[in-house]
Design an enzyme around this catalytic site. Structure first.
Site, PDB file in Angstrom:
ATOM      1  N   ALA A   1      -4.659  16.005  -5.626  1.00 54.20           N
ATOM      2  CA  ALA A   1      -3.141  15.499  -5.154  1.00 54.20           C
ATOM      3  C   ALA A   1      -2.794  15.648  -6.344  1.00 54.20           C
ATOM      4  O   ALA A   1      -1.810  15.348  -6.336  1.00 54.20           O
ATOM      5  CB  ALA A   1      -4.016  13.865  -4.794  1.00 54.20           C
ATOM      6  N   LYS A   2      -3.120  15.818  -7.711  1.00 50.99           N
ATOM      7  CA  LYS A   2      -1.819  15.786  -8.931  1.00 50.99           C
ATOM      8  C   LYS A   2      -1.574  17.223  -9.338  1.00 50.99           C
ATOM      9  O   LYS A   2      -0.811  17.100  -8.875  1.00 50.99           O
ATOM     10  CB  LYS A   2      -2.767  15.437 -10.375  1.00 50.99           C
ATOM     11  CG  LYS A   2      -3.298  13.650 -10.400  1.00 50.99           C
ATOM     12  CD  LYS A   2      -2.141  12.855 -10.430  1.00 50.99           C
ATOM     13  CE  LYS A   2      -2.672  11.077 -10.577  1.00 50.99           C
ATOM     14  NZ  LYS A   2      -1.202  10.690 -11.151  1.00 50.99           N
TER      15      LYS A   2
ATOM     16  N   TYR B   1      -8.927  14.295  -6.342  1.00 48.63           N
ATOM     17  CA  TYR B   1      -8.053  13.543  -6.886  1.00 48.63           C
ATOM     18  C   TYR B   1      -6.879  14.312  -8.534  1.00 48.63           C
ATOM     19  O   TYR B   1      -6.144  14.845  -8.114  1.00 48.63           O
ATOM     20  CB  TYR B   1      -8.541  12.723  -8.160  1.00 48.63           C
ATOM     21  CG  TYR B   1      -7.506  12.456  -9.366  1.00 48.63           C
ATOM     22  CD1 TYR B   1      -6.903  11.177  -8.954  1.00 48.63           C
ATOM     23  CD2 TYR B   1      -7.510  12.958 -10.267  1.00 48.63           C
ATOM     24  CE1 TYR B   1      -6.231  10.444 -10.114  1.00 48.63           C
ATOM     25  CE2 TYR B   1      -6.708  12.727 -11.188  1.00 48.63           C
ATOM     26  CZ  TYR B   1      -5.993  11.136 -11.274  1.00 48.63           C
ATOM     27  OH  TYR B   1      -4.722  10.853 -12.391  1.00 48.63           O
TER      28      TYR B   1
ATOM     29  N   ASP C   1       0.572  -0.979   0.270  1.00 48.96           N
ATOM     30  CA  ASP C   1      -0.272  -0.136  -0.296  1.00 48.96           C
ATOM     31  C   ASP C   1       0.966   1.186  -0.030  1.00 48.96           C
ATOM     32  O   ASP C   1       1.458   1.151   1.106  1.00 48.96           O
ATOM     33  CB  ASP C   1      -0.631  -0.176   1.367  1.00 48.96           C
ATOM     34  CG  ASP C   1      -1.786   0.946   0.809  1.00 48.96           C
ATOM     35  OD1 ASP C   1      -1.666   1.807   0.241  1.00 48.96           O
ATOM     36  OD2 ASP C   1      -2.638   0.813   2.027  1.00 48.96           O
TER      37      ASP C   1
END
Length: 336
Positions: free
Chosen positions: A157-158, A154, A62
């Protein structure tokens, strides 16, 4: 300086783009270490890749666990040898408007998509610094420059991946290291994420067209790793999204307020018992591809490297200067 080895580590290698990247490097003769959460799928993928005559090491990991990533890197170097290339692909997302998000959802998506790349980069860099050689490839997105609705966790985060990568690149230059760092921004990809991503919309999610097969991304990532490219925008859709946001961000906001919803949701309702991989892997024999093979493109995605990107930006700058001069002349005429 030592010669870089042909040993690659790929995170998120059990399915999707990561699976395609692992196969692309194996086909090219690299020994491959595959990191992913689901042990069964990872083992099956590793067995398939060993058919290329290379060594393949499957390590259930993970990437949101920094200690697990560090342990995986140590195992790779112990069993395969010095890591030459490290590719950070693993991601997790949740489709939902911000009003429907749980704070824990955002935290988990950020841990995997952003911190997973940070932890992978740190583990690779720690070893590459000692040898003063190696390549790290971080996988970004067009959504790292132009965010879209329903994917705030998302996109955030990118964006963070891009900031982290740029900061580290300057540090590497400051230290005079012969370590290369690439950032690859991808368009919409036909991967299983649209079957198993967390989803709070009530509709089945889909990628915003046009969609590309993950092998297209895999080829671009290997190209960037082997040719030491700083930046790579994959495909016209990526370039269009980034450039449009630079030129007219407000207009893009309004466009995405409508098209951003419609383009990411199908008319099919999402089943209440649909799989969700945000907190735990979804078992099953998933591969690189998702359910959009009938529309996904296998070729025809241009590569915009840093040289092309600078040319595009230069052209945009000239266009903006020209527009400003025309506007100034018009103002003068109206005032005379």
């Amino acid at each position: 300086m030592q010669t870089q080895t042909r040993i690659v580590v790929v995170t998120g290698a059990g399915a999707g783009v990561g699976r395609a990247v692992a196969e692309e490097f194996a086909r090219a003769g690299y020994d491959v270490a595959m990191l992913s959460r689901e042990p069964g799928r990872l083992a099956r993928a590793a067995a398939q890749l060993s058919g290329y005559g290379v060594r393949v090491l499957a390590i259930p990991t993970d990437v949101a666990d920094a200690q697990a990533v560090e342990a995986a890197a140590a195992r790779v170097e112990s069993e395969l040898g010095a890591i030459g290339v490290w590719v950070n692909v693993a991601m997790a997302t949740v489709f939902a408007p911000v009003s429907a998000l749980d704070a824990r959802d955002v935290e988990r998506a950020t841990q995997v998509t952003y911190l997973g790349q940070v932890y992978g980069t740190m583990a690779a860099l720690r070893r590459m610094r000692a040898r003063n050689c190696g390549t790290i490839v971080n996988v970004g997105s067009a959504l790292a420059s132009r965010a879209v609705p329903l994917q705030s966790a998302y996109c955030g985060a990118k964006f963070a991946v891009r900031g982290f990568t740029d900061a580290l690149r300057s540090e590497i230059l400051h230290d005079g290291l012969d370590i290369h760092l690439s950032l690859i921004d991808l368009p919409a990809m036909n991967t299983p994420q649209f079957q198993w991503a967390a989803n709070r919309t009530g509709k089945r999610a889909r990628p915003i067209a046009p969609v590309f097969q993950p092998e297209v991304a895999a080829r671009a990532i290997r190209f960037a790793a082997e040719h030491r490219r700083r930046t790579l925008w994959l495909g016209w859709p990526t370039a269009r999204a980034i450039v449009a946001d630079l030129l007219a961000p407000g207009l893009v906001d309004r466009y995405l307020a409508k098209a951003g919803y419609r383009g990411q949701l199908s008319d099919e309702p999402r089943a209440d018992d649909a799989p969700d991989n945000l907190y735990a892997p979804v078992p099953g024999d998933f591969g690189a591809h998702g359910r959009f093979d009938d529309e996904a493109r296998t070729t025809g995605a241009p590569l915009f490297t840093e040289r092309h990107v600078q040319a595009l930006k230069g052209g945009m700058a000239l266009a903006l200067i020209g527009a400003a001069l025309m506007y100034a002349r018009l103002v003068r005429r109206l005032g005379s």
